[in-house]
Write a protein that holds these residues in place. Structure first.
Motif, short mmCIF file in Angstrom:
data_model
loop_
_atom_site.label_atom_id
_atom_site.label_comp_id
_atom_site.label_asym_id
_atom_site.label_seq_id
_atom_site.Cartn_x
_atom_site.Cartn_y
_atom_site.Cartn_z
N ALA A 94 0.84 -1.21 0.00
CA ALA A 94 0.00 0.00 0.00
C ALA A 94 0.87 1.26 0.00
CB ALA A 94 -0.94 -0.01 1.21
N ALA A 95 1.96 1.23 0.80
CA ALA A 95 2.86 2.39 0.85
C ALA A 95 3.53 2.63 -0.49
CB ALA A 95 3.91 2.18 1.94
N CYS A 96 3.94 1.55 -1.16
CA CYS A 96 4.56 1.68 -2.48
C CYS A 96 3.59 2.27 -3.49
CB CYS A 96 5.05 0.32 -2.98
SG CYS A 96 6.49 -0.32 -2.09
N CYS A 97 2.30 2.04 -3.28
CA CYS A 97 1.26 2.58 -4.17
C CYS A 97 0.90 4.03 -3.81
CB CYS A 97 0.00 1.72 -4.11
SG CYS A 97 0.19 0.08 -4.83
N GLY A 98 1.54 4.55 -2.77
CA GLY A 98 1.24 5.91 -2.37
C GLY A 98 0.08 6.02 -1.41
N ARG A 99 -0.29 4.89 -0.77
CA ARG A 99 -1.38 4.88 0.20
C ARG A 99 -0.79 4.49 1.55
NH1 ARG A 99 -6.62 4.40 -1.72
NH2 ARG A 99 -7.11 4.78 0.46
N ALA A 100 -0.41 5.48 2.34
CA ALA A 100 0.17 5.21 3.65
C ALA A 100 -0.93 4.76 4.62
CB ALA A 100 0.87 6.46 4.18
N MET A 101 -0.85 3.51 5.04
CA MET A 101 -1.86 2.97 5.96
C MET A 101 -1.27 1.76 6.67
SD MET A 101 -4.39 1.01 3.28
CE MET A 101 -4.58 2.50 2.30
N GLU A 102 -1.90 1.39 7.75
CA GLU A 102 -1.48 0.21 8.50
C GLU A 102 -2.51 -0.89 8.25
OE1 GLU A 102 -1.71 -0.32 13.02
OE2 GLU A 102 0.41 0.21 12.74
N VAL A 103 -2.10 -1.93 7.55
CA VAL A 103 -3.01 -3.03 7.24
C VAL A 103 -2.84 -4.12 8.29
CG1 VAL A 103 -3.70 -4.73 5.51
CG2 VAL A 103 -2.78 -2.51 4.78
N ARG A 104 -3.95 -4.54 8.87
CA ARG A 104 -3.92 -5.59 9.88
C ARG A 104 -4.74 -6.79 9.41
NH1 ARG A 104 -1.81 -4.81 14.70
NH2 ARG A 104 -0.93 -2.75 15.15
N GLY A 105 -4.28 -7.97 9.78
CA GLY A 105 -4.96 -9.19 9.37
C GLY A 105 -4.68 -9.53 7.92
N ASP A 106 -5.40 -10.51 7.42
CA ASP A 106 -5.21 -10.93 6.03
C ASP A 106 -5.71 -9.85 5.07
OD1 ASP A 106 -4.13 -13.30 6.89
OD2 ASP A 106 -6.00 -14.44 6.69
N ALA A 107 -5.13 -9.84 3.90
CA ALA A 107 -5.56 -8.90 2.85
C ALA A 107 -5.52 -9.63 1.51
CB ALA A 107 -4.64 -7.68 2.81
N PHE A 108 -6.44 -9.27 0.64
CA PHE A 108 -6.54 -9.88 -0.68
C PHE A 108 -6.45 -8.79 -1.74
CE2 PHE A 108 -8.60 -12.68 2.29
CZ PHE A 108 -8.28 -13.96 1.86
N LEU A 109 -5.78 -9.10 -2.84
CA LEU A 109 -5.67 -8.17 -3.95
C LEU A 109 -6.42 -8.72 -5.16
CD1 LEU A 109 -1.88 -7.23 -3.78
CD2 LEU A 109 -3.81 -5.81 -3.09
N ALA A 110 -7.04 -7.83 -5.92
CA ALA A 110 -7.75 -8.26 -7.12
C ALA A 110 -7.73 -7.14 -8.15
CB ALA A 110 -9.19 -8.64 -6.79
N ARG A 111 -7.65 -7.53 -9.41
CA ARG A 111 -7.71 -6.56 -10.51
C ARG A 111 -9.13 -6.59 -11.09
NH1 ARG A 111 -3.42 -7.97 -13.39
NH2 ARG A 111 -2.15 -6.15 -12.89
N VAL A 112 -9.68 -5.41 -11.30
CA VAL A 112 -11.04 -5.32 -11.85
C VAL A 112 -11.08 -4.32 -12.99
CG1 VAL A 112 -12.10 -5.88 -9.62
CG2 VAL A 112 -11.76 -3.50 -10.24
N ARG A 113 -11.99 -4.53 -13.89
CA ARG A 113 -12.29 -3.54 -14.92
C ARG A 113 -13.73 -3.11 -14.70
NH1 ARG A 113 -14.35 -2.83 -20.10
NH2 ARG A 113 -13.27 -1.20 -21.26
N ASP A 114 -13.91 -1.83 -14.42
CA ASP A 114 -15.24 -1.31 -14.07
C ASP A 114 -15.39 0.08 -14.67
OD1 ASP A 114 -17.64 -0.60 -12.99
OD2 ASP A 114 -17.04 -0.75 -10.90
N ASN A 115 -16.24 0.19 -15.69
CA ASN A 115 -16.48 1.50 -16.31
C ASN A 115 -17.89 1.98 -16.03
OD1 ASN A 115 -18.09 -0.05 -17.94
ND2 ASN A 115 -16.92 0.29 -19.82
#
Length: 298
Positions: A94-115
């Protein structure tokens, strides 16, 4: 997917203690307008803290610049309250993406296309979960632009408020507007919701209803073309696209969808013509590029 993620979070976390529940309810109340808080009794608050919602964080927001393709991080919104352990890798990504935050627990990533008209989950590989991945660099640049824009807006607002003629109570915020949907637009929105949940036949029916109510609703023709393509009704999809392009010759979605219909109908030359026109109008449109390559390879 979200149902599976929610089920996973529920299976992993321990039962909340009374103190944890109290902290979560206090946080909920802090986001409720003061005049509404008295209407929330203990039963409502208890129910709210048992929902087990999934927090959706857009690391890379979908936009025209990236062909409406984004990357989201899904986290347990109760992770902080149940004192879940820090997730260093998700926090770093998240920090590398420019979103400074503290993530706790499990996290999942997904790519979506939504227009907004169509929603699709796309492949996302483990190899791409890296600080050097192209999507991470794109997200960092996007979030930096957003911060710069917000800073500029804040500076402008301070400048406007400081002008003597504006007075201390001056406000630069435009008045809020509430837009009511027509019956046809409401039917189209029902079709959009059906598309997103995968009920294509129901979506086609809603779009048809919208067009019965307002035959000139171009977006309903365009969306019905998408539904009809997925139903294998190529000629009907072509007719919908023709209706759109008669009014809006530069409508890229209609060009791509008519091209797809023509390709299925064996009219490759006409399909290629539509795909190339779409690429001319939107050079960054990956769908148009891929479609051109697909026809040329046949």
């Amino acid at each position: 997917m979200l149902d599976r993620v929610k089920k996973h979070f529920k299976s992993q976390k321990p039962k909340k203690t009374p103190a944890q529940r109290a902290r979560q309810q206090a946080a909920l109340l802090a986001n409720v307008a003061e005049e509404q808080r008295g209407k929330l009794n203990a039963d409502i608050l208890d129910a709210a803290t048992e929902l087990g919602m999934v927090e959706n964080i857009a690391l890379l927001a979908n936009s025209t610049e990236n062909n409406f393709t984004g990357v989201n991080m899904y986290c347990d919104d109760e992770a902080v309250f149940v004192q879940a352990p820090l997730n260093p890798r998700a926090t770093d990504i998240a920090a590398c993406c420019g979103r400074a935050m503290e993530v706790r627990g499990d996290a999942f990533l997904a790519r979506v296309r939504d227009n907004e008209d169509e929603f699709e989950r796309l492949d996302f590989t483990l190899r791409e979960v890296s600080s050097s991945a192209p999507w991470v660099k794109e997200a960092a640049a996007q979030n930096e632009r957003k911060r710069n824009a917000e800073s500029a807006q804040a500076a402008f607002a301070r400048m406007q408020a400081a002008r003597p003629e504006n007075g201390a109570a001056a406000s630069t915020a435009p008045p809020a507007r509430v837009t009511e949907l027509t019956p046809a637009e409401a039917a189209k929105e029902e079709g959009n919701a059906a598309i997103k949940r995968g009920d294509v036949a129901q979506a086609e029916a809603h779009y048809s209803n919208a067009l019965r109510l307002d035959a000139g609703l171009t977006s309903a023709h365009n969306n019905r073309a998408l539904a009809r393509l997925r139903l294998g009704r190529w000629a009907d999809a072509e007719a919908d696209c023709d209706a759109v392009l008669a009014r809006e010759p530069r409508n890229v979605k209609a060009l791509l969808r008519r091209g797809a219909a023509w390709e299925k109908l064996g009219r490759a030359d006409e399909a290629l013509q539509d795909f190339r026109r779409a690429a001319e109008l939107e050079p960054q449109n990956l769908e148009a590029r891929h479609a051109i390559g697909g026809v040329l390879q046949e």
